[in-house]
Design a protein around this motif. Sequence first.
Motif, PDB file in Angstrom:
ATOM      1  N   MET A   1     -21.457   0.055 -13.287  1.00 55.00           N
ATOM      2  CA  MET A   1     -20.628  -0.724 -12.368  1.00 55.00           C
ATOM      3  C   MET A   1     -21.483  -1.192 -11.198  1.00 55.00           C
ATOM      4  O   MET A   1     -22.295  -0.454 -10.668  1.00 55.00           O
ATOM      5  N   ASP A   2     -21.236  -2.414 -10.792  1.00 52.62           N
ATOM      6  CA  ASP A   2     -21.949  -3.006  -9.660  1.00 52.62           C
ATOM      7  C   ASP A   2     -21.070  -2.914  -8.418  1.00 52.62           C
ATOM      8  O   ASP A   2     -20.132  -3.693  -8.253  1.00 52.62           O
ATOM      9  N   LYS A   3     -21.374  -1.949  -7.555  1.00 53.38           N
ATOM     10  CA  LYS A   3     -20.561  -1.751  -6.347  1.00 53.38           C
ATOM     11  C   LYS A   3     -20.604  -2.957  -5.418  1.00 53.38           C
ATOM     12  O   LYS A   3     -19.671  -3.194  -4.670  1.00 53.38           O
ATOM     13  N   THR A   4     -21.705  -3.720  -5.467  1.00 52.74           N
ATOM     14  CA  THR A   4     -21.821  -4.880  -4.583  1.00 52.74           C
ATOM     15  C   THR A   4     -20.846  -5.982  -4.974  1.00 52.74           C
ATOM     16  O   THR A   4     -20.577  -6.880  -4.183  1.00 52.74           O
ATOM     17  N   ALA A   5     -20.296  -5.914  -6.193  1.00 55.13           N
ATOM     18  CA  ALA A   5     -19.343  -6.931  -6.651  1.00 55.13           C
ATOM     19  C   ALA A   5     -17.925  -6.663  -6.155  1.00 55.13           C
ATOM     20  O   ALA A   5     -17.049  -7.526  -6.263  1.00 55.13           O
ATOM     21  N   LEU A   6     -17.689  -5.470  -5.611  1.00 57.54           N
ATOM     22  CA  LEU A   6     -16.356  -5.144  -5.104  1.00 57.54           C
ATOM     23  C   LEU A   6     -16.085  -5.901  -3.811  1.00 57.54           C
ATOM     24  O   LEU A   6     -17.006  -6.194  -3.051  1.00 57.54           O
ATOM     25  N   ALA A   7     -14.812  -6.197  -3.550  1.00 55.27           N
ATOM     26  CA  ALA A   7     -14.431  -6.955  -2.349  1.00 55.27           C
ATOM     27  C   ALA A   7     -13.020  -6.571  -1.930  1.00 55.27           C
ATOM     28  O   ALA A   7     -12.339  -5.797  -2.604  1.00 55.27           O
ATOM     29  N   ARG A   8     -12.597  -7.131  -0.831  1.00 56.86           N
ATOM     30  CA  ARG A   8     -11.257  -6.883  -0.305  1.00 56.86           C
ATOM     31  C   ARG A   8     -10.193  -7.206  -1.359  1.00 56.86           C
ATOM     32  O   ARG A   8      -9.177  -6.519  -1.457  1.00 56.86           O
ATOM     33  N   ALA A   9     -10.438  -8.207  -2.176  1.00 56.13           N
ATOM     34  CA  ALA A   9      -9.477  -8.571  -3.222  1.00 56.13           C
ATOM     35  C   ALA A   9      -9.228  -7.406  -4.181  1.00 56.13           C
ATOM     36  O   ALA A   9      -8.106  -7.224  -4.668  1.00 56.13           O
ATOM     37  N   ASP A  10     -10.242  -6.599  -4.429  1.00 59.18           N
ATOM     38  CA  ASP A  10     -10.077  -5.440  -5.306  1.00 59.18           C
ATOM     39  C   ASP A  10      -9.199  -4.377  -4.652  1.00 59.18           C
ATOM     40  O   ASP A  10      -8.381  -3.740  -5.321  1.00 59.18           O
ATOM     41  N   VAL A  11      -9.347  -4.200  -3.359  1.00 57.78           N
ATOM     42  CA  VAL A  11      -8.476  -3.280  -2.619  1.00 57.78           C
ATOM     43  C   VAL A  11      -7.043  -3.788  -2.685  1.00 57.78           C
ATOM     44  O   VAL A  11      -6.106  -3.023  -2.939  1.00 57.78           O
ATOM     45  N   GLU A  12      -6.858  -5.078  -2.482  1.00 51.13           N
ATOM     46  CA  GLU A  12      -5.520  -5.662  -2.518  1.00 51.13           C
ATOM     47  C   GLU A  12      -4.901  -5.530  -3.909  1.00 51.13           C
ATOM     48  O   GLU A  12      -3.694  -5.288  -4.030  1.00 51.13           O
ATOM     49  N   ASN A  13      -5.702  -5.659  -4.957  1.00 53.29           N
ATOM     50  CA  ASN A  13      -5.194  -5.452  -6.318  1.00 53.29           C
ATOM     51  C   ASN A  13      -4.695  -4.022  -6.496  1.00 53.29           C
ATOM     52  O   ASN A  13      -3.639  -3.790  -7.089  1.00 53.29           O
ATOM     53  N   PHE A  14      -5.453  -3.048  -5.989  1.00 49.26           N
ATOM     54  CA  PHE A  14      -5.033  -1.646  -6.046  1.00 49.26           C
ATOM     55  C   PHE A  14      -3.727  -1.449  -5.295  1.00 49.26           C
ATOM     56  O   PHE A  14      -2.785  -0.822  -5.804  1.00 49.26           O
ATOM     57  N   LEU A  15      -3.638  -1.989  -4.078  1.00 51.10           N
ATOM     58  CA  LEU A  15      -2.428  -1.836  -3.268  1.00 51.10           C
ATOM     59  C   LEU A  15      -1.229  -2.493  -3.940  1.00 51.10           C
ATOM     60  O   LEU A  15      -0.125  -1.937  -3.941  1.00 51.10           O
ATOM     61  N   ASN A  16      -1.443  -3.664  -4.518  1.00 53.46           N
ATOM     62  CA  ASN A  16      -0.356  -4.363  -5.228  1.00 53.46           C
ATOM     63  C   ASN A  16       0.099  -3.582  -6.454  1.00 53.46           C
ATOM     64  O   ASN A  16       1.290  -3.526  -6.758  1.00 53.46           O
ATOM     65  N   ARG A  17      -0.841  -2.980  -7.167  1.00 53.27           N
ATOM     66  CA  ARG A  17      -0.481  -2.179  -8.341  1.00 53.27           C
ATOM     67  C   ARG A  17       0.344  -0.965  -7.934  1.00 53.27           C
ATOM     68  O   ARG A  17       1.345  -0.625  -8.576  1.00 53.27           O
ATOM     69  N   MET A  18      -0.048  -0.307  -6.852  1.00 54.19           N
ATOM     70  CA  MET A  18       0.717   0.838  -6.361  1.00 54.19           C
ATOM     71  C   MET A  18       2.133   0.411  -5.972  1.00 54.19           C
ATOM     72  O   MET A  18       3.110   1.087  -6.274  1.00 54.19           O
ATOM     73  N   SER A  19       2.240  -0.738  -5.320  1.00 53.39           N
ATOM     74  CA  SER A  19       3.545  -1.268  -4.911  1.00 53.39           C
ATOM     75  C   SER A  19       4.398  -1.596  -6.137  1.00 53.39           C
ATOM     76  O   SER A  19       5.594  -1.299  -6.173  1.00 53.39           O
ATOM     77  N   PHE A  20       3.785  -2.202  -7.147  1.00 56.18           N
ATOM     78  CA  PHE A  20       4.493  -2.546  -8.386  1.00 56.18           C
ATOM     79  C   PHE A  20       5.040  -1.288  -9.065  1.00 56.18           C
ATOM     80  O   PHE A  20       6.193  -1.248  -9.482  1.00 56.18           O
ATOM     81  N   LEU A  21       4.203  -0.259  -9.190  1.00 51.60           N
ATOM     82  CA  LEU A  21       4.637   0.979  -9.836  1.00 51.60           C
ATOM     83  C   LEU A  21       5.768   1.640  -9.061  1.00 51.60           C
ATOM     84  O   LEU A  21       6.706   2.168  -9.657  1.00 51.60           O
ATOM     85  N   ASP A  22       5.714   1.583  -7.744  1.00 44.91           N
ATOM     86  CA  ASP A  22       6.774   2.126  -6.894  1.00 44.91           C
ATOM     87  C   ASP A  22       8.063   1.325  -7.100  1.00 44.91           C
ATOM     88  O   ASP A  22       9.130   1.893  -7.335  1.00 44.91           O
ATOM     89  N   ALA A  23       7.955   0.019  -7.047  1.00 45.37           N
ATOM     90  CA  ALA A  23       9.140  -0.844  -7.159  1.00 45.37           C
ATOM     91  C   ALA A  23       9.817  -0.724  -8.525  1.00 45.37           C
ATOM     92  O   ALA A  23      11.028  -0.919  -8.639  1.00 45.37           O
ATOM     93  N   ASN A  24       9.050  -0.380  -9.551  1.00 45.01           N
ATOM     94  CA  ASN A  24       9.605  -0.275 -10.902  1.00 45.01           C
ATOM     95  C   ASN A  24       9.919   1.155 -11.314  1.00 45.01           C
ATOM     96  O   ASN A  24      10.144   1.432 -12.485  1.00 45.01           O
ATOM     97  N   GLY A  25       9.917   2.057 -10.345  1.00 41.07           N
ATOM     98  CA  GLY A  25      10.304   3.430 -10.611  1.00 41.07           C
ATOM     99  C   GLY A  25       9.297   4.239 -11.409  1.00 41.07           C
ATOM    100  O   GLY A  25       9.626   5.299 -11.929  1.00 41.07           O
ATOM    101  N   ARG A  26       8.073   3.767 -11.530  1.00 45.09           N
ATOM    102  CA  ARG A  26       7.051   4.493 -12.297  1.00 45.09           C
ATOM    103  C   ARG A  26       6.320   5.512 -11.429  1.00 45.09           C
ATOM    104  O   ARG A  26       5.578   6.332 -11.942  1.00 45.09           O
ATOM    105  N   MET A  27       6.523   5.434 -10.107  1.00 41.45           N
ATOM    106  CA  MET A  27       6.034   6.448  -9.175  1.00 41.45           C
ATOM    107  C   MET A  27       6.952   6.423  -7.971  1.00 41.45           C
ATOM    108  O   MET A  27       7.621   5.423  -7.709  1.00 41.45           O
ATOM    109  N   THR A  28       6.989   7.515  -7.250  1.00 45.15           N
ATOM    110  CA  THR A  28       7.832   7.562  -6.061  1.00 45.15           C
ATOM    111  C   THR A  28       7.090   6.930  -4.880  1.00 45.15           C
ATOM    112  O   THR A  28       5.864   6.798  -4.903  1.00 45.15           O
TER     113      THR A  28
END
Length: 88
Positions: A1-28
């Motif tokens: 993995m190339d850590k230099t390729a990571l960016a704020r967009a990747d953090v936002e993708n993680f946050l959006n995924r967590m929000s999606f799982l919460d909204a769909n009852g897959r996590m509290t």
Amino acid sequence: MDKTALARADVENFLNRMSFLDANGRMTTNTRITYVRRACNVLKQGRAMGLTRPDGPMAGLPDDFVITRLDVPKAPEPSEEVLTCRPR
């Protein structure tokens, strides 16, 4: 993995995924908050410990690859049932 390729967009993708799982009852909401806080701590502590220095395990991690306090969801308000004391 190339850590230099990571960016704020990747953090936002993680946050959006967590929000999606919460909204769909897959996590509290509390689990979501815990995961986001822990990810935030890993990034902060890694930087504080100097792990982003050259030859460190987090070397090359971009400065914008962070989770800020504004990214951490607020804890839900206690339900009204908990707040209401009714005589039996």
